[in-house]
Design a protein around this motif. Structure first.
Motif, PDB file in Angstrom:
ATOM      1  N   THR A   1      36.580  32.604  43.004  1.00 29.82           N
ATOM      2  CA  THR A   1      37.758  32.954  42.218  1.00 29.82           C
ATOM      3  C   THR A   1      38.701  31.768  42.147  1.00 29.82           C
ATOM      4  OG1 THR A   1      37.644  35.205  43.117  1.00 29.82           O
ATOM      5  CG2 THR A   1      39.667  34.584  41.996  1.00 29.82           C
TER       6      THR A   1
ATOM      7  N   LYS B   1      30.857  35.963  43.617  1.00 30.56           N
ATOM      8  CA  LYS B   1      31.514  34.987  42.762  1.00 30.56           C
ATOM      9  C   LYS B   1      32.707  34.361  43.480  1.00 30.56           C
ATOM     10  CE  LYS B   1      30.338  36.561  38.109  1.00 30.56           C
ATOM     11  NZ  LYS B   1      30.867  36.975  36.783  1.00 30.56           N
TER      12      LYS B   1
ATOM     13  N   HIS C   1      33.764  34.525  34.058  1.00 31.48           N
ATOM     14  CA  HIS C   1      34.566  35.612  33.484  1.00 31.48           C
ATOM     15  C   HIS C   1      36.048  35.265  33.597  1.00 31.48           C
ATOM     16  CE1 HIS C   1      36.687  39.626  34.063  1.00 31.48           C
ATOM     17  NE2 HIS C   1      36.381  39.556  32.781  1.00 31.48           N
ATOM     18  N   TYR C   2      36.749  35.288  32.442  1.00 32.55           N
ATOM     19  CA  TYR C   2      38.179  34.993  32.389  1.00 32.55           C
ATOM     20  C   TYR C   2      38.962  36.291  32.206  1.00 32.55           C
ATOM     21  CZ  TYR C   2      36.545  30.247  31.318  1.00 32.55           C
ATOM     22  OH  TYR C   2      35.923  29.024  31.352  1.00 32.55           O
ATOM     23  N   ASN C   3      40.036  36.427  32.971  1.00 33.39           N
ATOM     24  CA  ASN C   3      40.915  37.584  32.804  1.00 33.39           C
ATOM     25  C   ASN C   3      42.365  37.126  32.805  1.00 33.39           C
ATOM     26  OD1 ASN C   3      41.730  40.432  32.815  1.00 33.39           O
ATOM     27  ND2 ASN C   3      42.442  40.011  34.888  1.00 33.39           N
TER      28      ASN C   3
ATOM     29  N   ASN D   1      34.152  35.136  27.647  1.00 32.56           N
ATOM     30  CA  ASN D   1      33.675  35.867  28.825  1.00 32.56           C
ATOM     31  C   ASN D   1      32.168  36.067  28.856  1.00 32.56           C
ATOM     32  OD1 ASN D   1      36.016  36.181  30.205  1.00 32.56           O
ATOM     33  ND2 ASN D   1      36.513  38.189  29.373  1.00 32.56           N
ATOM     34  N   ASP D   2      31.610  35.809  30.037  1.00 33.14           N
ATOM     35  CA  ASP D   2      30.219  36.124  30.335  1.00 33.14           C
ATOM     36  C   ASP D   2      30.243  36.824  31.693  1.00 33.14           C
ATOM     37  OD1 ASP D   2      27.584  36.271  31.071  1.00 33.14           O
ATOM     38  OD2 ASP D   2      27.202  34.121  31.011  1.00 33.14           O
ATOM     39  N   TYR D   3      30.095  38.146  31.685  1.00 34.47           N
ATOM     40  CA  TYR D   3      30.256  38.900  32.925  1.00 34.47           C
ATOM     41  C   TYR D   3      29.222  38.534  33.978  1.00 34.47           C
ATOM     42  CZ  TYR D   3      33.565  41.693  30.262  1.00 34.47           C
ATOM     43  OH  TYR D   3      34.641  42.085  29.505  1.00 34.47           O
ATOM     44  N   ASN D   4      28.093  37.985  33.568  1.00 29.46           N
ATOM     45  CA  ASN D   4      27.081  37.547  34.520  1.00 29.46           C
ATOM     46  C   ASN D   4      27.285  36.095  34.956  1.00 29.46           C
ATOM     47  OD1 ASN D   4      25.550  39.965  34.643  1.00 29.46           O
ATOM     48  ND2 ASN D   4      24.698  39.492  32.631  1.00 29.46           N
TER      49      ASN D   4
ATOM     50  N   GLY E   1      31.342  40.508  42.362  1.00 35.84           N
ATOM     51  CA  GLY E   1      32.324  39.638  41.719  1.00 35.84           C
ATOM     52  C   GLY E   1      33.476  39.252  42.617  1.00 35.84           C
TER      53      GLY E   1
ATOM     54  N   ARG F   1      36.416  34.181  37.466  1.00 37.77           N
ATOM     55  CA  ARG F   1      35.337  34.418  38.423  1.00 37.77           C
ATOM     56  C   ARG F   1      34.121  33.593  38.009  1.00 37.77           C
ATOM     57  NH1 ARG F   1      37.231  38.188  42.546  1.00 37.77           N
ATOM     58  NH2 ARG F   1      39.244  38.817  41.672  1.00 37.77           N
TER      59      ARG F   1
ATOM     60  N   GLU G   1      39.624  34.888  26.421  1.00 36.31           N
ATOM     61  CA  GLU G   1      38.739  35.979  26.814  1.00 36.31           C
ATOM     62  C   GLU G   1      37.520  36.124  25.902  1.00 36.31           C
ATOM     63  OE1 GLU G   1      40.683  39.593  27.853  1.00 36.31           O
ATOM     64  OE2 GLU G   1      41.873  38.628  29.430  1.00 36.31           O
TER      65      GLU G   1
END
Length: 391
Positions: free
Chosen positions: A194, A192, A239-241, A233-236, A335, A265, A230
């Motif tokens: 960043t 991914k 993705h927001y953190n 978020n979609d981990y695949n 990631g 990411r 958040e």
């Protein structure tokens, strides 16, 4: 032309002790990304050693930030066969590992220290590969390209470190990034990207006891924004953190200011348009009436986009690994980013995670498996020597 693989492997075995010492000495040159002098010292030390090995080197100096370096053996060939990537900066601040910076556990076969895994061990692997190929008369171009600010996404060089790779890697048939290797045998075919943003929120300060009704809490607004960002978020996928929240002046004051630092990411560069539209909407939306906010883009590291070319190179290396008895690697997607993004952006088949194998990089427990230095060098050497002409 057929090359003598056994002669190359014998050379690697013969030089194991010498290259292990280079590994140790290079890691003792502490080089956290923001320590420009430290990074440049590490690069100068490597430059000195590569020249001793007979390589032509070039130190690339930018208008700001640490240097980068390229190295190669001169050849009459114009065939740009393989680029081997890596970086000399680490995440560890100078002094964190104490007076004995690098430690060796010979019984367990482990080396400990800053950058032993990420990624000075990989830099030494790439250097040993180039030496072994030169020793057997390999005449195609193999270039080493090592960055000085990879860990911070080339933000300290204002992106010049990214341009360094885009300029130096053009035209190569294939590329391997000698980044952190994994003891379970996986090899990276995609990563991914960043990007980081800072959202600054303004409210109104007031005494929290005497007249709280006159205050507008920027921190409260920040909490709403965090939750709503958040939720997406979609981990695949994307993705927001919200990794850092700062605000307030005292516990008895309604906070007037709050900042959110958002790490994102993503898989493809085209995702950026969607990301920035969403964060702009979140910035402009006031969940607490009376608050306002602005957004600033802090940095961008491109994704290593997964594609068929990367998988084709992986399959080739996997077959070589099996032939050599080194096990069956499997492909993976990570990631975390790397400079493999830039060779992929140039259309070059690329795999990553080809450095020494180890554990817990980015921590004070960072360690690497010593004998993986030789194993990885042999795997890369034979993979280069058997790379199909039409690849």
């Amino acid at each position: 032309m057929k090359y003598d693989v056994k002669k190359a492997f014998d050379f690697i075995d013969e030089k194991e002790s010498e290259m292990k010492q280079l590994w140790i000495d290079l890691c003792k040159k502490e080089s956290q990304s923001a320590d420009i002098e430290g990074v440049n010292n590490a690069i100068a030390f490597l430059d000195e050693n590569l020249k001793k090995f007979g390589m032509t080197t070039k130190i690339h100096k930018f208008s700001v930030g640490a240097n980068s370096i390229t190295a190669w053996y001169p050849t009459e060939s114009t065939e740009l066969e393989m680029a081997l990537l890596g970086h000399l900066d680490t995440v560890h601040k100078k002094g964190l590992f104490g007076e004995e910076i690098v430690k060796i556990d010979e019984k367990e076969g482990i080396i400990y220290g800053p950058g032993v895994l990420d990624c000075k061990g990989g830099v030494v692997v790439a250097s040993l590969v180039a030496r072994a190929l030169h020793h057997i008369g390999y005449d195609k171009v193999v270039k080493l390209a090592f960055s000085g600010d990879e860990e911070v996404g080339h933000s300290l060089s204002n992106g010049e470190g990214k341009k360094f790779f885009l300029d130096e890697l053009k035209g190569f048939k294939a590329a391997m990034d000698c980044e952190t290797g994994f003891v379970d045998g996986r090899i990276v075919v995609g990563r991914k990207g960043t990007t980081n943003y800072k959202i600054t929120i303004k409210g109104r300060a007031a005494h929290s006891g005497n007249e709280p009704q006159k205050g507008i809490s920027a921190i409260r607004e920040g909490a709403y924004k965090t939750i709503n960002i958040e939720k997406e978020n979609d981990y695949n996928g994307i993705h927001y953190n919200v990794g850092v929240i700062e605000g307030g002046t005292s516990r008895n004051t309604i906070p007037e200011m709050c900042t959110l630092t958002v790490n994102v990411r993503f898989r493809k560069l085209k995702d950026l348009e969607k990301i920035e539209a969403f964060l702009k909407e979140m910035t402009e939306t006031s969940f607490v009436p009376g608050t306002t906010a602005t957004i600033e883009k802090l940095s961008l590291s491109d994704p290593m986009e997964e594609n068929e070319k990367n998988h084709k190179l992986f399959e080739h290396v996997k077959n070589v690994s099996e032939e050599l008895g080194f096990g069956t690697p499997y492909s993976c997607y990570l990631g975390g980013g790397s400079d493999a993004a830039y060779s992929v952006a140039l259309g070059i088949p690329t795999i990553c995670g080809m450095g020494v194998k180890g554990y817990e990089n980015h921590s004070l427990r960072e360690r690497a498996v010593i004998n993986s230095l030789v194993e990885r060098a042999k795997l890369i050497v034979k993979s280069i020597l058997t790379l199909p002409e039409s690849f």
